[in-house]
Design a protein around this motif. Structure first.
Motif, PDB file in Angstrom:
ATOM      1  N   SER A  19       0.828  -1.206   0.000  1.00 13.44           N
ATOM      2  CA  SER A  19       0.000   0.000   0.000  1.00 13.44           C
ATOM      3  C   SER A  19       0.863   1.258   0.000  1.00 13.44           C
ATOM      4  O   SER A  19       0.512   2.274  -0.604  1.00 13.44           O
ATOM      5  N   ARG A  96     -10.742  13.170   2.954  1.00 13.74           N
ATOM      6  CA  ARG A  96     -10.416  11.832   2.456  1.00 13.74           C
ATOM      7  C   ARG A  96     -10.667  11.727   0.949  1.00 13.74           C
ATOM      8  O   ARG A  96      -9.935  11.028   0.243  1.00 13.74           O
ATOM      9  N   THR A  97     -11.679  12.405   0.456  1.00 11.96           N
ATOM     10  CA  THR A  97     -11.934  12.414  -0.989  1.00 11.96           C
ATOM     11  C   THR A  97     -10.757  13.030  -1.732  1.00 11.96           C
ATOM     12  O   THR A  97     -10.289  12.511  -2.744  1.00 11.96           O
ATOM     13  N   ARG A 100      -7.596  10.702  -1.305  1.00  9.61           N
ATOM     14  CA  ARG A 100      -7.627   9.512  -2.152  1.00  9.61           C
ATOM     15  C   ARG A 100      -7.217   9.857  -3.581  1.00  9.61           C
ATOM     16  O   ARG A 100      -6.423   9.155  -4.214  1.00  9.61           O
ATOM     17  N   SER A 103      -3.530  10.479  -3.785  1.00  6.94           N
ATOM     18  CA  SER A 103      -2.718   9.352  -3.297  1.00  6.94           C
ATOM     19  C   SER A 103      -1.937   9.699  -2.026  1.00  6.94           C
ATOM     20  O   SER A 103      -0.755   9.383  -1.894  1.00  6.94           O
ATOM     21  N   ASN A 106      -4.641   8.424   3.851  1.00  9.31           N
ATOM     22  CA  ASN A 106      -5.970   8.748   4.348  1.00  9.31           C
ATOM     23  C   ASN A 106      -6.174   8.405   5.815  1.00  9.31           C
ATOM     24  O   ASN A 106      -7.059   8.955   6.470  1.00  9.31           O
ATOM     25  N   GLU A 211      -0.915  15.915   4.140  1.00 13.51           N
ATOM     26  CA  GLU A 211      -2.200  15.504   4.697  1.00 13.51           C
ATOM     27  C   GLU A 211      -2.781  16.602   5.594  1.00 13.51           C
ATOM     28  O   GLU A 211      -3.988  16.881   5.567  1.00 13.51           O
TER      29      GLU A 211
END
Length: 406
Positions: A19, A96-97, A100, A103, A106, A211
């Motif tokens: 991931s 989070r949208t 995502r 990349s 999240n 983030e």
């Protein structure tokens, strides 16, 4: 049985490493996490560090009080008014949208989003202004909800969150009109503590992670349209007030009559601004709105500020609230100094299992009372005011003689 667990853990570890390879070079990896104390066992295979932080925030006592802390409107009985619990969930969804699509990590985005407003006192920004003045009056540096969020999670409840989450919480200030953010990527215990001191003095701080930048912009996206809808729902604004709604915003939303089509305002605002951030930030070194997006958001916020936040209707209780905050402070400081252990500051705060021993040993009485007031919900604040201001009703009198014995 242990062999089966071991094999499964190996499978999860492989998935976790895979991931990381799908994340952007801008993303904050799970392997980069840092904590101050490492007081709990870390088992990152099943729960990566930032996901663990989300659980620690959700299970904090401070988080449970979100549900009775209002967003903008207080002392209003309306079932559809936005409370902090809903606001932080909206921020998390928006962030989070964006995360995502870009990349990013999240898990980190969600933890920052859910924890960023935990430090808000009762009665929203009005309560924050009052507590800031009160804190300075009693010899403290001041009060801000961002630093108080840090205090609740890392000091008072000792949740031992990652520095990445604490940094994002301290620098989330969506009320400031900064629409282009580049993280400095410098993160350590000293940088987080430095941001705490700056935020306490109301010096704007910027996130150290991409983030954190996303959450900060998502905060504005989540509340700007919602605040307007709330104002219409509680009848603070009438149809004639919307004549002054910015023409630029109406045009970009594709809505000619805001009053008639008010059910479309919030979702179109979120849709427009999320897409704007994604298009402006993709393959760029900053997280930002476009020039058009900035103009839209600036005009919308300005309308909300003068039409809603500066409304004389909301300011009508300000002097009363200032007196009540001051009265509660003096009352509970006296209880604390005289160790009246049946007082609410002991039974509901200091004696709580969630309040850390480190906090109780190292915190001044003045700061403890400010923290206690800041942690109150709107209704709890009202209940404590009635408790100390109103005379106690008597169910029945004793049968003792009213004449003193000689």
């Amino acid at each position: 049985m242990q062999e089966k667990y071991h094999a499964f853990y190996q499978h999860l570890a492989t998935l976790s490493m895979d991931s990381d390879t799908h994340l952007s070079s801008h993303a904050c990896l799970d392997s980069e996490y840092m904590r101050i104390f490492h007081k709990f066992t870390e088992e990152g295979v099943i729960r990566p560090p930032y996901a663990r932080d989300t659980d620690r925030i959700l299970n904090s006592m401070a988080y449970t009080r979100y549900s009775d802390k209002t967003q903008v409107f207080f002392l209003v009985d309306h079932i559809h008014i936005t409370h902090r619990a809903l606001h932080v969930q909206m921020v998390a969804r928006v962030a989070r949208t964006i995360g995502r699509a870009l990349s990013l990590n999240n898990d980190l985005i969600e933890a920052i989003s859910l924890g960023h407003d935990i430090g808000h006192p009762p009665f929203g920004h009005e309560g924050e202004t009052i507590l800031n003045a009160l804190a300075k009056k009693v010899g403290l540096q001041g009060f801000t909800h961002s630093t108080q969020s840090y205090r609740w999670l890392e000091v008072i409840e000792d949740r031992d969150l990652t520095l990445q989450v604490l940094d994002g919480i301290l620098s989330h200030n969506g009320e400031e009109h900064v629409y282009e953010l580049i993280p400095d990527r410098k993160l350590s215990v000293s940088t987080v503590l430095e941001k705490y001191e700056k935020a306490l003095l109301r010096i704007d701080c910027f996130p150290s992670t991409y983030e954190g930048c996303v959450v900060r912009l998502a905060d504005s996206i989540a509340y700007v349209g919602r605040d307007l809808i709330d104002a219409l729902n509680v009848n603070l604004l009438a149809r004639e007030d919307l004549i002054h709604f910015p023409e630029l915003c109406s045009k970009m939303l594709g809505i000619e009559d805001i009053w008639a089509e008010r059910d479309k305002v919030e979702r179109r605002t979120v849709d427009l601004l999320v897409k704007d951030v994604l298009c402006a930030s993709y393959n760029q070194k900053e997280i930002r709105f476009s020039e058009e997006g900035q103009a839209f958001l600036r005009a919308f916020k300005e309308f909300n500020f003068y039409s809603i936040c500066r409304s004389p209707i909301l300011a009508v209780n300000q002097k009363r609230m200032e007196r009540l905050f001051s009265d509660l402070y003096e009352y509970y400081l006296d209880d604390l100094e005289h160790e009246r252990t049946n007082s609410a500051i002991f039974t509901d705060f200091l004696d709580s299992n969630s309040t850390s021993l480190r906090y109780k040993e190292l915190t001044s009485p003045e700061q403890i009372v400010i923290d206690f007031l800041a942690g109150m919900t709107d209704r709890y604040f009202e209940a404590r005011c009635k408790e100390i201001v109103l005379p106690t009703r008597v169910e029945h009198f004793s049968k003792k003689s009213c004449f003193l014995e000689k």
